[in-house]
Design an enzyme around this catalytic site. Sequence first.
Site, PDB file in Angstrom:
ATOM      1  N   LYS A   1       0.863  -1.169   0.000  1.00  0.00           N
ATOM      2  CA  LYS A   1       0.000   0.000   0.000  1.00  0.00           C
ATOM      3  C   LYS A   1       0.899   1.217   0.000  1.00  0.00           C
ATOM      4  O   LYS A   1       1.949   1.217   0.642  1.00  0.00           O
ATOM      5  CB  LYS A   1      -0.878   0.022   1.256  1.00  0.00           C
ATOM      6  CG  LYS A   1      -2.067  -0.901   1.176  1.00  0.00           C
ATOM      7  CD  LYS A   1      -2.993  -0.625   2.333  1.00  0.00           C
ATOM      8  CE  LYS A   1      -4.072  -1.698   2.417  1.00  0.00           C
ATOM      9  NZ  LYS A   1      -4.792  -1.602   3.697  1.00  0.00           N
TER      10      LYS A   1
ATOM     11  N   HIS B   1       0.707   7.297   2.582  1.00  0.00           N
ATOM     12  CA  HIS B   1      -0.017   8.543   2.370  1.00  0.00           C
ATOM     13  C   HIS B   1       0.334   9.492   3.499  1.00  0.00           C
ATOM     14  O   HIS B   1       1.113   9.133   4.378  1.00  0.00           O
ATOM     15  CB  HIS B   1      -1.530   8.299   2.249  1.00  0.00           C
ATOM     16  CG  HIS B   1      -2.181   7.644   3.427  1.00  0.00           C
ATOM     17  ND1 HIS B   1      -2.332   8.282   4.629  1.00  0.00           N
ATOM     18  CD2 HIS B   1      -2.698   6.408   3.583  1.00  0.00           C
ATOM     19  CE1 HIS B   1      -2.949   7.456   5.480  1.00  0.00           C
ATOM     20  NE2 HIS B   1      -3.172   6.301   4.865  1.00  0.00           N
TER      21      HIS B   1
ATOM     22  N   HIS C   1       0.749   8.429   7.126  1.00  0.00           N
ATOM     23  CA  HIS C   1       1.897   7.643   7.589  1.00  0.00           C
ATOM     24  C   HIS C   1       3.071   8.519   7.984  1.00  0.00           C
ATOM     25  O   HIS C   1       4.029   8.056   8.595  1.00  0.00           O
ATOM     26  CB  HIS C   1       2.368   6.685   6.488  1.00  0.00           C
ATOM     27  CG  HIS C   1       1.387   5.612   6.173  1.00  0.00           C
ATOM     28  ND1 HIS C   1       0.736   5.542   4.969  1.00  0.00           N
ATOM     29  CD2 HIS C   1       0.919   4.580   6.909  1.00  0.00           C
ATOM     30  CE1 HIS C   1      -0.085   4.503   4.977  1.00  0.00           C
ATOM     31  NE2 HIS C   1       0.001   3.914   6.144  1.00  0.00           N
TER      32      HIS C   1
END
Length: 572
Positions: free
Chosen positions: A124, A127, A130
């Site tokens: 993943k 974004h 994080h």
Amino acid sequence: MQEFKRAIRESLAQHSGLDSNTIKLERPKKAEQGDFAFPCFQLAKERKQPPVAIAQELAAKIGADLQRVEVVATGPFLNFRINRSDLSASVLKQIAGENEGFGHSREGAGKTMVIDFSSPNIAKPLHVGHLRSTIIGAVLKRLHDALGYTTVGVNHIGDWGVQFGKLASAVELWGDTVDLEGDSIRALLALYQRFHEEEKRDESLAERGREAFRELESGKDGSVRATWRRVTELSLRELSKTYARLGVSFDLIRGESFYEDKLEETIERIRASGVTEESDGALIVRLERKGKEIAPALLRKSDGTTLYATRDFAAAFHRWDEFHFDRCLYVVAGNQKLHFEQLFGVLKRMELPWAERAEHIYFGMMTLSGGLKLSTRDGQMIFLDELLDRAVEEALKVIQTSKKFADIPNPEEVATQIGIGAVIFNDLKKERIKDVQFEWDDVLSFEGETGPYLQYTHARMCGILRRAEKEGPPADTAPAWAQLEDASHLILTLGRFPDVVRSAAKACEPSEISQYLLSLCRDLNSWYGHAEHKVLGVDAPLSAARLQLVNGAKVVIANGLRLLGVATPEKM
RNA sequence: GCGCCCGUAGCUCAGCUGGAUAGAGCACCGGAUUUCUAAUCCGGCGGUCACAGGUUCGAGUCCUGUCGGGCGUACCA
């Protein structure tokens, strides 16, 4: 500066009967009042005497003890003022001597800090949400490094669970339709999303995903494991690029999968301590908070399989066995508070001596403007790499329109330092538990209380020092320390830096450093903005003294920014 | 429902383990550049520290309650 504080404490202790280690010297509200203050209310209560009288009595006695410190009783307060010349010389000589080491110490020597941070999921994209764990964790690691601790930065990667069975299936089914080698994470995300979509129509897919994970869990080294391994490698490769941009590194990158063969012994270890019980077919540990029962910790689901928490227990035990840490920090968002309460709660119920050493260092949620949550699921996402790209772009625009563009030999590099510095600082400015709302305007603003403001102040100090090499006073000029009186507030602030580093580390609060730097730079720019405070082109001893001040400020800003992970360009 | 966290200027936030007259940035208005970098600085505007009690010599800070917001509430990670 510490030597003056120590002398004040000792004299105060001697004349008041208090313990010199517990005496708290405050900072007066107004600089004119003094460098340090001691309120006499407490003593007044104990001695049953008016505080004003005590202050006067102590002022006379302490004043007689200390030659280089002026002691004044102002009402119920005892105010101390270090001789200006001694203060300047003491602080600025120390900074010049220690340089990059100013603010560092060995007080943590021999102690081990394990810091778990960032911990994204494989496959993943990172974004902006994080960013917080990554940035905050990295600062905590640097802070403790500076204090001499042995630090172990751990990235506990999410690489295990049913979702990876699904992903492996998706890669097997449609892997050739996307650019896995090039734009790996985006390709994996697309595959994962496609799987979710098609799963709604085709029920066999869900079963295929579960089956793939079962194969993965079985340890069989077949095609599923090969695919999973490939996905992991591709993801880590991409992630490491982003970490490099942020200047973040880890000592240990260890996925949840690492603990897969340790789960049974982990469960046994907990069960053997006698705290577990069966409930609705699941294996749990009951827990309470202030006498009230809270949700129990789950070790094994009723279908016999383990879960995320089980792997966290395995990781905790393994970390203790491996490092015997003095503190183990989990830098994870505040919405996981219950999870960590359960994790630590079980360790405490097991009466493990190190249970108290594990701490959840939590931080506020990142939301998008309008209160939208960041999530992969509803597509509300700002990719971290895009954010960084855009910040760098904006910085480059500012550089190009600036008058001093011609003086900057490496505009792209500087734009990178400024753009990424702005993003990092923006995340560290506020107290970490506060929620943050993501606003492009705030992140890309380079004026006011921002990273670029600090970088700019630093660059200007560098500019003066550069020029001083050509036009400044002779190197052997003795600085006129006494003439720095108009900057003594600034010097006092510089002298406080080591205390700020220590306090920020203790509280695990990076914003203590950022707020300190902002206030330092505000004071510095204000001082520097006065025409009468010229550094160069004045009387040589005065110029030499002011250069020491400029150097001290430059060093402290640089050291502070380095701790935060913000670059310090010398020209911008 | 219950639990945890938060509530300070129009907006975003500081305010050190309770201490002296609550401070910044943004926005708005007005100034400073033949100047060691104007990504700067100076001035103005702006506050019942959510509300109500309590503890204390002293409360933005501690306690209780109310209101408002966020998060979480066992077989997801």
